[in-house]
Design a protein around this motif. Structure first.
Motif, PDB file in Angstrom:
ATOM      1  N   LYS A  51      48.225 -55.763 -14.191  1.00 46.71           N
ATOM      2  CA  LYS A  51      48.253 -55.910 -12.806  1.00 46.71           C
ATOM      3  C   LYS A  51      47.334 -56.440 -12.411  1.00 46.71           C
ATOM      4  O   LYS A  51      47.214 -57.292 -11.439  1.00 46.71           O
ATOM      5  CB  LYS A  51      48.125 -54.646 -12.185  1.00 46.71           C
ATOM      6  N   VAL A  52      45.790 -56.716 -13.085  1.00 45.71           N
ATOM      7  CA  VAL A  52      44.676 -57.298 -12.837  1.00 45.71           C
ATOM      8  C   VAL A  52      44.880 -58.728 -13.145  1.00 45.71           C
ATOM      9  O   VAL A  52      44.466 -59.618 -12.155  1.00 45.71           O
ATOM     10  CB  VAL A  52      43.421 -56.904 -13.404  1.00 45.71           C
TER      11      VAL A  52
ATOM     12  N   PHE B 134      47.370 -64.438  -8.506  1.00 52.11           N
ATOM     13  CA  PHE B 134      47.486 -64.733  -7.025  1.00 52.11           C
ATOM     14  C   PHE B 134      46.305 -65.204  -6.318  1.00 52.11           C
ATOM     15  O   PHE B 134      46.532 -66.043  -5.308  1.00 52.11           O
ATOM     16  CB  PHE B 134      47.926 -63.026  -6.586  1.00 52.11           C
ATOM     17  N   ILE B 135      45.175 -64.542  -6.437  1.00 56.59           N
ATOM     18  CA  ILE B 135      44.050 -65.136  -5.914  1.00 56.59           C
ATOM     19  C   ILE B 135      43.601 -66.600  -6.355  1.00 56.59           C
ATOM     20  O   ILE B 135      43.303 -67.165  -5.290  1.00 56.59           O
ATOM     21  CB  ILE B 135      42.868 -64.178  -6.201  1.00 56.59           C
ATOM     22  N   GLU B 136      43.789 -66.892  -7.438  1.00 56.89           N
ATOM     23  CA  GLU B 136      43.660 -68.281  -7.556  1.00 56.89           C
ATOM     24  C   GLU B 136      44.609 -69.281  -7.074  1.00 56.89           C
ATOM     25  O   GLU B 136      44.286 -70.358  -6.656  1.00 56.89           O
ATOM     26  CB  GLU B 136      43.669 -68.536  -9.267  1.00 56.89           C
ATOM     27  N   GLY B 137      45.513 -68.869  -6.743  1.00 61.30           N
ATOM     28  CA  GLY B 137      46.831 -69.581  -6.143  1.00 61.30           C
ATOM     29  C   GLY B 137      46.608 -69.596  -4.651  1.00 61.30           C
ATOM     30  O   GLY B 137      47.181 -70.511  -3.961  1.00 61.30           O
ATOM     31  N   LEU B 138      45.656 -68.607  -4.224  1.00 60.84           N
ATOM     32  CA  LEU B 138      45.399 -69.120  -2.692  1.00 60.84           C
ATOM     33  C   LEU B 138      44.480 -69.911  -2.369  1.00 60.84           C
ATOM     34  O   LEU B 138      44.166 -70.333  -1.313  1.00 60.84           O
ATOM     35  CB  LEU B 138      44.635 -67.600  -2.228  1.00 60.84           C
ATOM     36  N   ASP B 139      43.634 -70.389  -3.290  1.00 57.57           N
ATOM     37  CA  ASP B 139      42.972 -71.592  -3.413  1.00 57.57           C
ATOM     38  C   ASP B 139      41.687 -71.297  -2.463  1.00 57.57           C
ATOM     39  O   ASP B 139      41.114 -72.041  -1.623  1.00 57.57           O
ATOM     40  CB  ASP B 139      43.729 -72.940  -2.836  1.00 57.57           C
ATOM     41  N   ILE B 140      41.095 -70.081  -2.653  1.00 62.86           N
ATOM     42  CA  ILE B 140      39.769 -69.683  -2.022  1.00 62.86           C
ATOM     43  C   ILE B 140      38.921 -70.339  -2.494  1.00 62.86           C
ATOM     44  O   ILE B 140      38.554 -70.289  -3.780  1.00 62.86           O
ATOM     45  CB  ILE B 140      39.667 -68.074  -2.284  1.00 62.86           C
ATOM     46  N   ASP B 141      37.840 -70.750  -1.474  1.00 67.42           N
ATOM     47  CA  ASP B 141      36.520 -71.470  -2.185  1.00 67.42           C
ATOM     48  C   ASP B 141      35.496 -70.162  -2.764  1.00 67.42           C
ATOM     49  O   ASP B 141      35.329 -69.262  -2.086  1.00 67.42           O
ATOM     50  CB  ASP B 141      35.870 -71.851  -0.902  1.00 67.42           C
TER      51      ASP B 141
ATOM     52  N   ALA C 253      33.013 -62.591  -2.682  1.00 65.65           N
ATOM     53  CA  ALA C 253      33.171 -61.036  -2.714  1.00 65.65           C
ATOM     54  C   ALA C 253      34.614 -60.854  -3.574  1.00 65.65           C
ATOM     55  O   ALA C 253      34.606 -59.781  -4.047  1.00 65.65           O
ATOM     56  CB  ALA C 253      33.295 -60.693  -1.198  1.00 65.65           C
ATOM     57  N   ILE C 254      35.368 -61.552  -3.057  1.00 64.93           N
ATOM     58  CA  ILE C 254      36.791 -61.438  -3.772  1.00 64.93           C
ATOM     59  C   ILE C 254      36.904 -61.420  -5.122  1.00 64.93           C
ATOM     60  O   ILE C 254      37.275 -60.884  -6.053  1.00 64.93           O
ATOM     61  CB  ILE C 254      37.982 -62.375  -3.150  1.00 64.93           C
ATOM     62  N   TYR C 255      35.894 -62.631  -5.697  1.00 64.83           N
ATOM     63  CA  TYR C 255      36.007 -62.962  -7.307  1.00 64.83           C
ATOM     64  C   TYR C 255      34.923 -61.612  -7.859  1.00 64.83           C
ATOM     65  O   TYR C 255      35.159 -61.340  -8.804  1.00 64.83           O
ATOM     66  CB  TYR C 255      35.360 -64.233  -7.543  1.00 64.83           C
ATOM     67  N   ALA C 256      34.047 -61.148  -7.041  1.00 66.47           N
ATOM     68  CA  ALA C 256      33.175 -60.090  -7.706  1.00 66.47           C
ATOM     69  C   ALA C 256      34.160 -58.952  -7.639  1.00 66.47           C
ATOM     70  O   ALA C 256      34.002 -58.347  -8.657  1.00 66.47           O
ATOM     71  CB  ALA C 256      31.987 -59.888  -6.693  1.00 66.47           C
ATOM     72  N   ILE C 257      35.024 -58.552  -6.794  1.00 68.78           N
ATOM     73  CA  ILE C 257      35.837 -57.464  -6.599  1.00 68.78           C
ATOM     74  C   ILE C 257      36.917 -57.664  -8.014  1.00 68.78           C
ATOM     75  O   ILE C 257      37.107 -56.416  -8.895  1.00 68.78           O
ATOM     76  CB  ILE C 257      36.792 -57.292  -5.610  1.00 68.78           C
ATOM     77  N   LEU C 258      37.285 -58.757  -7.949  1.00 70.79           N
ATOM     78  CA  LEU C 258      38.025 -59.204  -9.405  1.00 70.79           C
ATOM     79  C   LEU C 258      37.415 -59.074 -10.768  1.00 70.79           C
ATOM     80  O   LEU C 258      38.191 -58.305 -11.695  1.00 70.79           O
ATOM     81  CB  LEU C 258      38.806 -60.690  -9.184  1.00 70.79           C
ATOM     82  N   ASP C 259      36.199 -59.159 -10.730  1.00 72.89           N
ATOM     83  CA  ASP C 259      35.349 -58.931 -11.950  1.00 72.89           C
ATOM     84  C   ASP C 259      35.462 -57.442 -12.273  1.00 72.89           C
ATOM     85  O   ASP C 259      35.319 -56.921 -13.331  1.00 72.89           O
ATOM     86  CB  ASP C 259      34.022 -59.390 -11.985  1.00 72.89           C
TER      87      ASP C 259
END
Length: 118
Positions: free
Chosen positions: A6-7, A13-20, A28-34
């Motif tokens: 799931k993670v 999904f997050i990488e597909g959003l092309d977030i800087d 914040a999003i990548y810290a949450i993902l970690d």
């Protein structure tokens, strides 16, 4: 789907959003993902530990059952020798002597004796 799967899906999904990743939101999003990745790994390790503990507990339960059977013999002995009552009156602080002249060993394997009266 496991927690790790799931993670991994969320990560894709997050990488597909092309977030800087340098923006406040991206960090914040990548810290949450970690944190989610660490959490999923720890959950998987705990799951494995629990399964191992369940196996050990089952083995101990079986061993304890065998030990109880050995110590207490068969309390439901049906041979009529009274072996299930033998330990009830024993005081383990005293030596107990029995006159075995009139006794015959029980055939049930309980270690009890039949008393023959003349």
């Amino acid at each position: 789907m496991s927690m790790n799967e799931k993670v991994a899906y969320l990560e894709g999904f997050i990488e597909g959003l092309d977030i800087d990743q340098e923006s406040k939101e991206g960090r914040a999003i990548y810290a949450i993902l970690d944190v989610l990745n660490e959490f999923a790994e720890e959950c998987e390790e705990m799951k494995e530990d629990i399964e191992e503990l369940e196996e050990i507990t089952d083995e101990l339960d079986e061993d304890l059952g065998d030990l109880e059977e050995f110590i207490f013999l068969d309390e439901d002995c049906e041979c009529g020798c009274g072996c299930e009552d033998d330990d009830d009156d024993l005081d383990f602080g005293e030596l107990v002597y029995e006159d075995d002249d009139d006794d015959e060993e029980c055939d049930c394997g309980c270690g009890g004796h039949h008393h023959h009266e003349d």
